[in-house]
Scaffold this motif. Structure first.
Motif, PDB file in Angstrom:
ATOM      1  N   ASN A  47       0.849  -1.184   0.000  1.00  0.00           N
ATOM      2  CA  ASN A  47       0.000   0.000   0.000  1.00  0.00           C
ATOM      3  C   ASN A  47       0.889   1.239   0.000  1.00  0.00           C
ATOM      4  N   TRP A  48       0.791   2.028  -1.083  1.00  0.00           N
ATOM      5  CA  TRP A  48       1.631   3.223  -1.223  1.00  0.00           C
ATOM      6  C   TRP A  48       1.412   4.187  -0.067  1.00  0.00           C
ATOM      7  N   ASP A  49       0.140   4.380   0.336  1.00  0.00           N
ATOM      8  CA  ASP A  49      -0.155   5.318   1.418  1.00  0.00           C
ATOM      9  C   ASP A  49       0.504   4.884   2.720  1.00  0.00           C
ATOM     10  N   ARG A  50       0.472   3.589   2.995  1.00  0.00           N
ATOM     11  CA  ARG A  50       1.095   3.103   4.230  1.00  0.00           C
ATOM     12  C   ARG A  50       2.606   3.311   4.182  1.00  0.00           C
ATOM     13  N   ALA A  51       3.234   2.989   3.049  1.00  0.00           N
ATOM     14  CA  ALA A  51       4.680   3.191   2.925  1.00  0.00           C
ATOM     15  C   ALA A  51       5.032   4.657   3.113  1.00  0.00           C
ATOM     16  N   THR A  52       4.244   5.536   2.504  1.00  0.00           N
ATOM     17  CA  THR A  52       4.482   6.978   2.646  1.00  0.00           C
ATOM     18  C   THR A  52       4.355   7.405   4.097  1.00  0.00           C
ATOM     19  N   GLU A  53       3.341   6.892   4.778  1.00  0.00           N
ATOM     20  CA  GLU A  53       3.126   7.247   6.187  1.00  0.00           C
ATOM     21  C   GLU A  53       4.275   6.760   7.061  1.00  0.00           C
ATOM     22  N   VAL A  54       4.723   5.535   6.822  1.00  0.00           N
ATOM     23  CA  VAL A  54       5.806   4.966   7.634  1.00  0.00           C
ATOM     24  C   VAL A  54       7.093   5.759   7.450  1.00  0.00           C
ATOM     25  N   ILE A  55       7.488   5.982   6.202  1.00  0.00           N
ATOM     26  CA  ILE A  55       8.734   6.697   5.931  1.00  0.00           C
ATOM     27  C   ILE A  55       8.657   8.137   6.445  1.00  0.00           C
ATOM     28  N   HIS A  56       7.490   8.768   6.283  1.00  0.00           N
ATOM     29  CA  HIS A  56       7.346  10.155   6.744  1.00  0.00           C
ATOM     30  C   HIS A  56       7.459  10.234   8.263  1.00  0.00           C
ATOM     31  N   SER A  57       6.925   9.247   8.971  1.00  0.00           N
ATOM     32  CA  SER A  57       7.022   9.267  10.434  1.00  0.00           C
ATOM     33  C   SER A  57       8.476   9.163  10.882  1.00  0.00           C
ATOM     34  N   TRP A  58       9.283   8.386  10.139  1.00  0.00           N
ATOM     35  CA  TRP A  58      10.705   8.304  10.472  1.00  0.00           C
ATOM     36  C   TRP A  58      11.395   9.635  10.196  1.00  0.00           C
ATOM     37  N   ARG A  59      11.069  10.267   9.063  1.00  0.00           N
ATOM     38  CA  ARG A  59      11.662  11.571   8.784  1.00  0.00           C
ATOM     39  C   ARG A  59      11.321  12.579   9.877  1.00  0.00           C
ATOM     40  N   ALA A  60      10.059  12.590  10.299  1.00  0.00           N
ATOM     41  CA  ALA A  60       9.631  13.545  11.324  1.00  0.00           C
ATOM     42  C   ALA A  60      10.375  13.317  12.638  1.00  0.00           C
ATOM     43  N   ASP A  61      10.586  12.051  13.000  1.00  0.00           N
ATOM     44  CA  ASP A  61      11.247  11.765  14.272  1.00  0.00           C
ATOM     45  C   ASP A  61      12.731  12.111  14.218  1.00  0.00           C
TER      46      ASP A  61
END
Length: 205
Positions: free
Chosen positions: A72-86
């Motif tokens: 799921n593209w949306d899930r991958a985007t959400e996961v990677i973005h959460s790592w960037r934010a942290d």
């Protein structure tokens, strides 16, 4: 310090091999998820007949739901973005809000910050594992499994008086220059026979 993925000696939270693997996966991930879009076309037997992917009654889905469930593209985007934010929260605490989530931009940003991440970010091991999981899932759909290291044998270098290193040596397919990740001894093609001769029972791949 030791690598959080393999336990070998490292100058940060990852050894050089796993740092390079994380960098490569971050670079490849957006292209792989773009490619998986090709797999969302419904299965067909001809020009007009869609083969149902599920036996349940009701209208057929316009996409291959088996693929959507797995990747799921949306899930991958959400996961990677959460790592960037942290990472950004710790690395640049005084900067403003993290830019909007975009898989390609977030992967590129994390790759650019990888030296700091490996040296300073305590959750580096978890980041590497989650990126590897996303990479493995999408590769299972596009039919391009990630190459796995081949176990060669044990390092036979002396690291003390009468003491043999004994660490496992492995290589990626196609590699000819071997290097022990523990004592850093290098073995070239001319050393293969010697290396094989001193193995307890294993032979070179």
């Amino acid at each position: 310090m030791t690598c959080e993925l393999c336990g070998n000696a490292a100058s940060g939270y990852l050894c050089n091999r796993h740092r390079d693997e994380l960098a490569a996966r971050l670079q490849e991930l957006p292209a792989l998820y773009a490619e998986v879009g090709e797999c969302l076309v419904p299965r067909r037997t001809g020009w007009g007949d869609i083969v149902a992917t599920k036996s349940a009654a009701g209208p057929r889905s316009p996409v291959n739901e088996d693929v959507v469930d797995t990747v799921n593209w949306d899930r991958a985007t959400e996961v990677i973005h959460s790592w960037r934010a942290d990472v950004r929260r710790l690395r640049w605490p005084h900067r403003g809000t993290t830019p909007p989530a975009r898989l390609e931009a977030d992967c590129r940003w994390l790759a650019q910050e990888l030296d700091w991440i490996v040296a300073q970010y305590p959750a580096t091991g978890d980041l590497a594992r989650e990126v590897a999981e996303l990479n493995s899932q999408v590769r299972s759909i596009v039919g391009d499994p990630e190459p796995r290291p081949q176990r060669i044998g044990y390092c036979v270098a002396l690291v003390g008086e009468g003491v043999v290193c004994g660490a496992v040596i492995s290589r990626m397919p196609g590699e000819t220059q071997l290097k022990c990740r523990w004592c850093r001894t290098e073995y070239g093609p001319d050393d293969y026979l010697m290396l094989k001769h001193f193995q307890p029972s294993e032979t070179l791949a």
